[in-house]
Design a protein around this motif. Sequence first.
Motif, PDB file in Angstrom:
ATOM      1  N   ALA A 130       1.441  48.872  21.162  1.00 52.04           N
ATOM      2  CA  ALA A 130       0.837  49.977  21.605  1.00 52.04           C
ATOM      3  C   ALA A 130      -0.440  50.493  20.567  1.00 52.04           C
ATOM      4  N   HIS A 131      -0.161  50.523  19.328  1.00 52.51           N
ATOM      5  CA  HIS A 131      -1.044  51.024  18.316  1.00 52.51           C
ATOM      6  C   HIS A 131      -0.852  50.086  17.024  1.00 52.51           C
ATOM      7  N   GLU A 132      -1.747  49.772  16.193  1.00 53.03           N
ATOM      8  CA  GLU A 132      -1.728  49.297  15.045  1.00 53.03           C
ATOM      9  C   GLU A 132      -2.733  50.344  14.123  1.00 53.03           C
ATOM     10  N   ILE A 133      -2.020  50.870  12.793  1.00 54.55           N
ATOM     11  CA  ILE A 133      -2.953  51.528  12.014  1.00 54.55           C
ATOM     12  C   ILE A 133      -2.453  51.178  10.780  1.00 54.55           C
ATOM     13  N   GLN A 134      -3.717  50.808   9.934  1.00 60.11           N
ATOM     14  CA  GLN A 134      -3.790  50.538   8.468  1.00 60.11           C
ATOM     15  C   GLN A 134      -3.740  51.813   7.739  1.00 60.11           C
ATOM     16  N   LEU A 135      -2.366  51.835   6.858  1.00 54.81           N
ATOM     17  CA  LEU A 135      -2.358  52.780   5.828  1.00 54.81           C
ATOM     18  C   LEU A 135      -2.785  52.527   4.622  1.00 54.81           C
ATOM     19  N   LYS A 136      -3.275  53.380   4.054  1.00 55.46           N
ATOM     20  CA  LYS A 136      -4.090  53.302   2.787  1.00 55.46           C
ATOM     21  C   LYS A 136      -3.598  54.665   1.948  1.00 55.46           C
ATOM     22  N   GLY A 137      -3.837  54.167   0.651  1.00 57.07           N
ATOM     23  CA  GLY A 137      -3.704  55.471  -0.331  1.00 57.07           C
ATOM     24  C   GLY A 137      -3.833  55.048  -1.844  1.00 57.07           C
ATOM     25  N   ALA A 138      -4.181  55.831  -2.822  1.00 60.10           N
ATOM     26  CA  ALA A 138      -4.380  55.590  -4.143  1.00 60.10           C
ATOM     27  C   ALA A 138      -3.684  56.537  -5.180  1.00 60.10           C
ATOM     28  N   ALA A 139      -3.083  56.109  -6.231  1.00 56.87           N
ATOM     29  CA  ALA A 139      -2.525  56.836  -7.205  1.00 56.87           C
ATOM     30  C   ALA A 139      -3.166  56.838  -8.604  1.00 56.87           C
ATOM     31  N   ARG A 140      -3.008  57.906  -9.196  1.00 59.71           N
ATOM     32  CA  ARG A 140      -3.802  58.008 -10.626  1.00 59.71           C
ATOM     33  C   ARG A 140      -2.610  58.632 -11.633  1.00 59.71           C
ATOM     34  N   ASP A 141      -2.589  58.324 -12.677  1.00 53.77           N
ATOM     35  CA  ASP A 141      -1.801  58.887 -13.880  1.00 53.77           C
ATOM     36  C   ASP A 141      -2.511  60.264 -14.267  1.00 53.77           C
ATOM     37  N   HIS A 142      -3.632  60.441 -13.918  1.00 56.45           N
ATOM     38  CA  HIS A 142      -4.817  61.558 -14.455  1.00 56.45           C
ATOM     39  C   HIS A 142      -5.182  62.344 -13.227  1.00 56.45           C
ATOM     40  N   PRO A 143      -5.417  63.616 -13.541  1.00 58.74           N
ATOM     41  CA  PRO A 143      -5.879  64.264 -12.184  1.00 58.74           C
ATOM     42  C   PRO A 143      -7.196  64.161 -11.704  1.00 58.74           C
ATOM     43  N   MET A 144      -7.835  63.154 -12.084  1.00 58.94           N
ATOM     44  CA  MET A 144      -9.213  62.949 -11.498  1.00 58.94           C
ATOM     45  C   MET A 144      -9.516  61.598 -11.096  1.00 58.94           C
ATOM     46  N   PHE A 145     -10.420  61.375 -10.436  1.00 59.07           N
ATOM     47  CA  PHE A 145     -11.021  59.858  -9.981  1.00 59.07           C
ATOM     48  C   PHE A 145     -12.459  59.944  -9.557  1.00 59.07           C
ATOM     49  N   VAL A 146     -12.911  58.853  -9.652  1.00 59.17           N
ATOM     50  CA  VAL A 146     -14.155  58.514  -9.273  1.00 59.17           C
ATOM     51  C   VAL A 146     -14.349  57.227  -8.364  1.00 59.17           C
ATOM     52  N   GLU A 147     -15.228  57.490  -7.441  1.00 60.03           N
ATOM     53  CA  GLU A 147     -15.367  56.397  -6.486  1.00 60.03           C
ATOM     54  C   GLU A 147     -16.794  56.300  -5.902  1.00 60.03           C
ATOM     55  N   GLY A 148     -17.134  55.231  -5.492  1.00 59.32           N
ATOM     56  CA  GLY A 148     -18.639  55.030  -4.981  1.00 59.32           C
ATOM     57  C   GLY A 148     -19.205  53.542  -5.380  1.00 59.32           C
ATOM     58  N   GLY A 149     -20.169  53.135  -4.768  1.00 57.05           N
ATOM     59  CA  GLY A 149     -20.945  52.019  -5.190  1.00 57.05           C
ATOM     60  C   GLY A 149     -20.270  50.599  -4.728  1.00 57.05           C
ATOM     61  N   VAL A 150     -20.480  49.552  -5.238  1.00 56.08           N
ATOM     62  CA  VAL A 150     -20.217  48.260  -4.949  1.00 56.08           C
ATOM     63  C   VAL A 150     -18.927  47.871  -5.722  1.00 56.08           C
ATOM     64  N   PRO A 151     -18.017  47.484  -5.218  1.00 59.68           N
ATOM     65  CA  PRO A 151     -16.603  47.270  -6.230  1.00 59.68           C
ATOM     66  C   PRO A 151     -16.816  46.088  -7.128  1.00 59.68           C
ATOM     67  N   LEU A 152     -16.364  46.277  -8.367  1.00 64.36           N
ATOM     68  CA  LEU A 152     -16.745  45.357  -9.431  1.00 64.36           C
ATOM     69  C   LEU A 152     -15.276  44.848  -9.822  1.00 64.36           C
ATOM     70  N   ASP A 153     -14.256  45.271  -9.508  1.00 64.54           N
ATOM     71  CA  ASP A 153     -12.832  44.927  -9.684  1.00 64.54           C
ATOM     72  C   ASP A 153     -12.368  43.990  -8.785  1.00 64.54           C
ATOM     73  N   VAL A 154     -11.016  43.317  -9.119  1.00 58.31           N
ATOM     74  CA  VAL A 154     -10.093  42.454  -8.293  1.00 58.31           C
ATOM     75  C   VAL A 154      -9.138  43.287  -7.480  1.00 58.31           C
ATOM     76  N   PRO A 155      -9.094  43.341  -6.436  1.00 56.74           N
ATOM     77  CA  PRO A 155      -8.024  44.139  -5.682  1.00 56.74           C
ATOM     78  C   PRO A 155      -6.773  43.729  -5.525  1.00 56.74           C
ATOM     79  N   VAL A 156      -6.181  42.925  -6.535  1.00 52.88           N
ATOM     80  CA  VAL A 156      -4.910  42.451  -6.557  1.00 52.88           C
ATOM     81  C   VAL A 156      -4.479  42.857  -8.089  1.00 52.88           C
ATOM     82  N   GLU A 157      -2.872  43.551  -7.948  1.00 52.88           N
ATOM     83  CA  GLU A 157      -2.550  43.985  -9.258  1.00 52.88           C
ATOM     84  C   GLU A 157      -1.801  42.922 -10.051  1.00 52.88           C
TER      85      GLU A 157
END
Length: 292
Positions: A130-157
């Motif tokens: 009936a429905h397929e939903i992609q679940l996404k989230g991010a976690a940080r060790d510190h209480p701030m984050f920065v995002e935007g622009g063109v990704p320069l990292d590799v999305p595999v840990e």
Amino acid sequence: GHGVVPSTECSVGEVLDVGYVMAGDTVTATVQIKNTSSLTLPFSVQLESLSPTRDRDRQKIPSFLTSSLQRTEIVGTQNYNGFSVFSVSPTEGKIEAGMSQDFVVTFSPDHESLYYSDRLKVLLFGKQTAHEIQLKGAARDHPMFVEGGVPLDVPVESLALTSPVAPQEALERGPQEAVRSLLLLLEFVEGSAEPARAEITVGAIQSPQLAAKKAVEFSLDSGPELQRAGFELDGPKGALERGQLKRIGVSWVPPADLQTSDPPLVSALLTVKGDITESYRVLLMARVVSAA
């Protein structure tokens, strides 16, 4: 007899992004599915990370190497503790005609990562999707984050525990991390009256772990090179309370002496101060494109 088509409505679209949380925290989100048909619908819920064929599917080449459109896998980073980072309740039941069912999605990351993801599938009668939903989230060790622009990292840990800063250098620099990089690409449409625009988002995470309401401060250093190259900044400095977001706007108009064969590439330093100080090297690249 009468043939009846089962139909449902979902309160979210194809993606449910729970945003940024502190590693070790737990947050929940609610997905509501309404039975818009005239018959009772038995349902079951599946998470892709718990699929019996997942080990076999993981033997493929990562999607970020084979596709320019999809950066992350359907099932991304998972917890070190062996439990799925996402869980959902209830997993089965029935929705009466005209009634709704709330599903509680829980996000419980146990370490820092920007690429937690999973897929939630709602089945009717045990087989009809009936429905397929992609679940996404991010976690940080510190209480701030920065995002935007063109990704320069590799999305595999990597499973290796690596230190981004050499031990001696870490002692000299104090409680801060290695400089990360962000790329902002601004494209000015030839003949346009509007400048090219891009932005960076700086956020402060709301968490029960953080007792004090200490603000997160940020500053994007704007040197004379930026102005000479035609860049202007909007809101380059500021402070945030827990749960707030602020955006740094960047605009670009080609200077009169611009050489189109040599588009400008200027870097600026973004400093974010919370419980530690983080630095981001922001690369500003601009070019002129012809109108379609």
